[in-house]
Enzyme design. Structure first.
Site, PDB file in Angstrom:
ATOM      1  N   HIS A  81       0.831  -1.090  -0.093  1.00  0.00           N
ATOM      2  CA  HIS A  81       0.042  -0.087  -0.185  1.00  0.00           C
ATOM      3  C   HIS A  81       0.948   1.188   0.132  1.00  0.00           C
ATOM      4  O   HIS A  81       0.512   2.399  -0.502  1.00  0.00           O
ATOM      5  CB  HIS A  81      -0.971   0.044   1.140  1.00  0.00           C
ATOM      6  CG  HIS A  81      -1.731  -1.064   1.302  1.00  0.00           C
ATOM      7  ND1 HIS A  81      -1.735  -2.173   2.257  1.00  0.00           N
ATOM      8  CD2 HIS A  81      -2.904  -1.301   0.608  1.00  0.00           C
ATOM      9  CE1 HIS A  81      -2.874  -2.639   2.250  1.00  0.00           C
ATOM     10  NE2 HIS A  81      -3.554  -2.551   1.252  1.00  0.00           N
ATOM     11  N   LEU A 228       2.972  -9.244  -0.229  1.00  0.00           N
ATOM     12  CA  LEU A 228       2.416  -8.732   0.997  1.00  0.00           C
ATOM     13  C   LEU A 228       0.958  -8.795   0.849  1.00  0.00           C
ATOM     14  O   LEU A 228       0.512  -8.417  -0.210  1.00  0.00           O
ATOM     15  CB  LEU A 228       2.906  -7.324   1.102  1.00  0.00           C
ATOM     16  CG  LEU A 228       4.599  -7.412   1.406  1.00  0.00           C
ATOM     17  CD1 LEU A 228       4.848  -5.566   1.632  1.00  0.00           C
ATOM     18  CD2 LEU A 228       4.925  -8.009   2.884  1.00  0.00           C
ATOM     19  N   SER A 229       0.248  -8.823   1.970  1.00  0.00           N
ATOM     20  CA  SER A 229      -1.190  -9.074   1.649  1.00  0.00           C
ATOM     21  C   SER A 229      -1.594  -8.655   3.237  1.00  0.00           C
ATOM     22  O   SER A 229      -0.944  -9.220   4.225  1.00  0.00           O
ATOM     23  CB  SER A 229      -1.623 -10.258   1.319  1.00  0.00           C
ATOM     24  OG  SER A 229      -3.077 -10.362   1.656  1.00  0.00           O
ATOM     25  N   ARG A 231      -4.018  -9.798   4.607  1.00  0.00           N
ATOM     26  CA  ARG A 231      -4.536 -11.267   4.938  1.00  0.00           C
ATOM     27  C   ARG A 231      -3.399 -12.196   5.357  1.00  0.00           C
ATOM     28  O   ARG A 231      -3.938 -13.273   6.012  1.00  0.00           O
ATOM     29  CB  ARG A 231      -5.364 -11.993   3.888  1.00  0.00           C
ATOM     30  CG  ARG A 231      -6.702 -11.400   3.643  1.00  0.00           C
ATOM     31  CD  ARG A 231      -7.706 -12.034   2.575  1.00  0.00           C
ATOM     32  NE  ARG A 231      -8.877 -11.538   2.540  1.00  0.00           N
ATOM     33  CZ  ARG A 231      -9.553 -10.706   1.782  1.00  0.00           C
ATOM     34  NH1 ARG A 231      -8.926 -10.455   0.653  1.00  0.00           N
ATOM     35  NH2 ARG A 231     -10.972 -10.293   1.818  1.00  0.00           N
TER      36      ARG A 231
HETATM   37  P1  AMP Z   1      -6.304  -3.806  -0.415  1.00  0.00           P
HETATM   38  O1  AMP Z   1      -6.273  -2.965   0.695  1.00  0.00           O
HETATM   39  O2  AMP Z   1      -5.985  -5.200  -0.167  1.00  0.00           O
HETATM   40  O3  AMP Z   1      -7.740  -3.750  -1.115  1.00  0.00           O
HETATM   41  O4  AMP Z   1      -5.430  -3.238  -1.603  1.00  0.00           O
HETATM   42  C1  AMP Z   1      -5.537  -1.793  -1.901  1.00  0.00           C
HETATM   43  C2  AMP Z   1      -4.454  -1.709  -3.238  1.00  0.00           C
HETATM   44  O5  AMP Z   1      -3.337  -2.289  -2.703  1.00  0.00           O
HETATM   45  C3  AMP Z   1      -4.765  -2.424  -4.223  1.00  0.00           C
HETATM   46  O6  AMP Z   1      -4.748  -1.896  -5.560  1.00  0.00           O
HETATM   47  C4  AMP Z   1      -3.918  -3.708  -4.323  1.00  0.00           C
HETATM   48  O7  AMP Z   1      -3.703  -4.361  -5.589  1.00  0.00           O
HETATM   49  C5  AMP Z   1      -2.743  -3.111  -3.787  1.00  0.00           C
HETATM   50  N1  AMP Z   1      -1.779  -4.028  -3.137  1.00  0.00           N
HETATM   51  C6  AMP Z   1      -2.126  -5.065  -2.103  1.00  0.00           C
HETATM   52  N2  AMP Z   1      -1.245  -5.819  -1.802  1.00  0.00           N
HETATM   53  C7  AMP Z   1      -0.135  -5.244  -2.601  1.00  0.00           C
HETATM   54  C8  AMP Z   1       1.306  -5.614  -2.788  1.00  0.00           C
HETATM   55  N3  AMP Z   1       1.841  -6.610  -2.215  1.00  0.00           N
HETATM   56  N4  AMP Z   1       2.124  -4.780  -3.531  1.00  0.00           N
HETATM   57  C9  AMP Z   1       1.545  -3.879  -4.447  1.00  0.00           C
HETATM   58  N5  AMP Z   1       0.199  -3.735  -4.231  1.00  0.00           N
HETATM   59  C10 AMP Z   1      -0.496  -4.199  -3.569  1.00  0.00           C
END
Ligand code: AMP
Length: 326
Positions: A81, A228-229, A231
């Site tokens: 993020h 990275l996630s 989750r």
């Molecule tokens: P999320 O909060 O998981 O819905 O993600 C918000 C944004 O961050 C989305 O555009 C995702 O694709 C991006 N994102 C999530 N994980 C990653 C990562 N490991 N590397 C780059 N962007 C990410």
């Protein structure tokens, strides 16, 4: 996990159409009313919860000739993020980061209520990357009780994640278009980890003549390759230890492609054989080879091709992808 901001616990009013959600608004209000000393950290960044206030602020910026970059997120920030925020900060005069755990993209039985939240830490991170606004709406302010309009790109959403999460991309498209309408963002930044999501949003924007440019950033990873996630925190130590194999097998498939293998079936088999040995705690959701823009299944890798997967590791459903050929 109840969210907290400056030590103030969330009360939990129920949103009309999505019961059981925590309210960030009360946190922010409590914070702004001075119940928390941490608000002083955010003097350079406004925290807005009201969609109309967001729209008014963005109209005012545009009236002054200032352009706007948007980073939509669900919070619980990690370096992925942060990379989007840093990149977006350099693209426009104003940066809006949205933090909204969008109930419309979670199906029944998914992790909407368990989704990790830490609004205070997230606000500090967004502010540290120069966000002008952190937009944290309540579900009830984004979706009226009789909300009835949905945006869908079914052709691109039917496979991959859309197969096991049939309403997911409808929820994503709808909320992203709402954010585009509220901010009239000149540019919005997404991550390639969610490749199908950014492909769908690009198509939506093109098909509906939305005047927002889409940029996508490469996946940010742990040193061992795990994407990275938010989750990832769901994993046990044993699951976490095996999880890097997801990426390792995708890299192996890319290597086989570079060595001349073109059969999608053989590439899939090679990955599945590796996972059977080295990822015993994983349960496959899907492993597909598709065209990176149309998301159409490919039998032969003789042009642009994306290998994408979702693997369940205990409570975590992890996704990843790799361009076999660009
Ligand atoms: P999320 O909060 O998981 O819905 O993600 C918000 C944004 O961050 C989305 O555009 C995702 O694709 C991006 N994102 C999530 N994980 C990653 C990562 N490991 N590397 C780059 N962007 C990410």
């Amino acid at each position: 996990m109840p969210a907290s901001l400056g030590g103030v616990k969330a009360d939990m009013p129920r949103a009309p159409s999505f019961p059981g959600l925590f309210s960030f608004t009360s946190l922010v209000r409590a914070c702004i009313k001075g119940h928390s000393s941490t608000i002083s950290q955010y003097l350079d960044m406004q925290i807005l919860t009201n969609p109309q206030e967001l729209a008014a602020q963005c109209r005012a910026w545009h009236a002054q000739g200032e352009d706007i970059a948007l980073v939509p997120t669900m919070g619980y920030y990690h370096a992925g993020h942060e990379d989007l925020m840093v990149h977006a900060r350099g693209l426009a005069k104003r940066l809006v980061v949205s933090l909204f755990v969008n109930p419309a993209q979670f199906g029944p039985g998914e992790d909407l209520e368990a989704y990790p939240r830490n609004a205070e830490r997230d606000a500090a991170i967004a502010e540290s990357h120069g966000a002008d606004v952190l937009f944290m709406p309540e579900p009830g302010s984004m979706y009226a009780p009789d909300h009835a309009t949905w945006v869908e790109v079914p052709e691109l959403a039917k496979g991959l994640c859309g197969q096991s999460r049939p309403i997911h991309f409808r929820g994503v498209c709808t909320v992203v278009l709402k954010l585009f309408m509220l901010t009239r963002a000149d540019v919005a930044v997404f991550g390639q980890k969610d490749w199908q999501q950014q492909a769908i949003i690009r198509r939506m924007v093109r098909d509906l003549n939305v005047p927002t440019r889409i940029e996508a950033r490469p996946t940010v990873r742990e040193a061992d390759g795990l994407a990275l996630s938010s989750r990832n925190v769901y994993m046990t130590a044993a699951e976490r230890a095996q999880a890097p194999e997801i990426r390792a097998a995708l890299l192996y498939a890319q290597k086989l492609t570079q060595e001349g293998e073109t059969s999608a079936a053989l590439l899939r088999e090679a990955v599945l054989r590796r996972w059977a040995e080295r990822l015993p705690l994983g349960r496959l959701d899907y492993l597909s080879i598709v065209h990176p823009e149309s998301m159409a299944q490919l039998n032969e890798v003789n042009g642009p091709a994306l290998m994408a997967c979702a693997v369940r590791m205990g409570k975590a459903r992890l996704i990843d992808n790799i361009l076999l050929r660009s």
